[in-house]
Write an enzyme that holds these catalytic residues in place. Structure first.
Site, PDB file in Angstrom:
ATOM      1  N   HIS A  31       0.826  -1.207   0.000  1.00  0.00           N
ATOM      2  CA  HIS A  31       0.000   0.000   0.000  1.00  0.00           C
ATOM      3  C   HIS A  31       0.857   1.252   0.000  1.00  0.00           C
ATOM      4  O   HIS A  31       2.047   1.213   0.288  1.00  0.00           O
ATOM      5  CB  HIS A  31      -0.960   0.030   1.199  1.00  0.00           C
ATOM      6  N   HIS A  78       3.984   7.377   3.476  1.00  0.00           N
ATOM      7  CA  HIS A  78       4.930   6.252   3.380  1.00  0.00           C
ATOM      8  C   HIS A  78       4.501   5.303   2.267  1.00  0.00           C
ATOM      9  O   HIS A  78       3.382   5.387   1.767  1.00  0.00           O
ATOM     10  CB  HIS A  78       5.034   5.503   4.713  1.00  0.00           C
ATOM     11  N   GLU A 130       7.774   1.481   4.930  1.00  0.00           N
ATOM     12  CA  GLU A 130       7.244   0.458   5.831  1.00  0.00           C
ATOM     13  C   GLU A 130       7.516  -0.892   5.189  1.00  0.00           C
ATOM     14  O   GLU A 130       7.273  -1.071   3.996  1.00  0.00           O
ATOM     15  CB  GLU A 130       5.729   0.669   6.011  1.00  0.00           C
TER      16      GLU A 130
HETATM   17 CO    CO Z   1       1.152   1.608   6.206  1.00  0.00          CO
END
Ligand code: CO
Length: 141
Positions: free
Chosen positions: A8, A81, A132
């Site tokens: 994502h 992110h 991440e």
């Molecule tokens: Co995230």
């Protein structure tokens, strides 16, 4: 280490409700989760599905949200992110450190919004992008 699927893109927003309208009305997104609170992470979270990935909308929760400072600099919100899947989060963390990268916090993986362990790596190590890393869900791929 080999990079996995883009799970994502994280987008910080002052209002998930308003942001959802943009993805639904401007871009025709139809698969959108309800928002839910993650008090330990200090965020509200909502996922907007796209055919090949997801947008993670995050809104501050509580007084000590890690995205409060980001929204102070970016009042309308913005890209926060990107999240890549990795097969083994501990191996990924150790390799990031061995390569000189800064893993945020204690470095102990936390359970992320998808229920699998995640770490964050400092933007200075990735050209200004907060990264991440998330362990691939076992049942998923
Ligand atoms: Co995230």
């Amino acid at each position: 280490m080999s990079i996995g699927r883009l799970n994502h893109v994280g987008i910080a927003t002052p209002s998930i409700d308003d942001a959802v309208k943009v993805y639904r009305d401007m871009l025709g997104a139809t698969k959108i989760t309800e928002k839910w609170a993650m008090p330990e992470q200090g965020v509200w979270v909502c996922f907007v599905d796209t055919p090949n990935s997801q947008i993670e909308l995050i809104e501050p929760y509580g007084d000590k949200s890690p995205i409060t400072a980001f929204l102070a600099k970016n009042p309308k919100g913005g890209q926060h992110h990107v999240c890549f899947e990795v097969p083994d989060i501990i191996a990924a963390r150790d390799e990031m450190r061995a390569k000189g990268a800064t893993v945020l916090g204690t470095g102990e993986p936390r359970i992320g919004a998808h229920g699998t362990p995640v770490i964050f790596v400092h933007p200075k190590d990735f050209g200004g992008v907060l990264v991440e890393l998330m362990e691939t869900p076992k049942e998923a791929h």
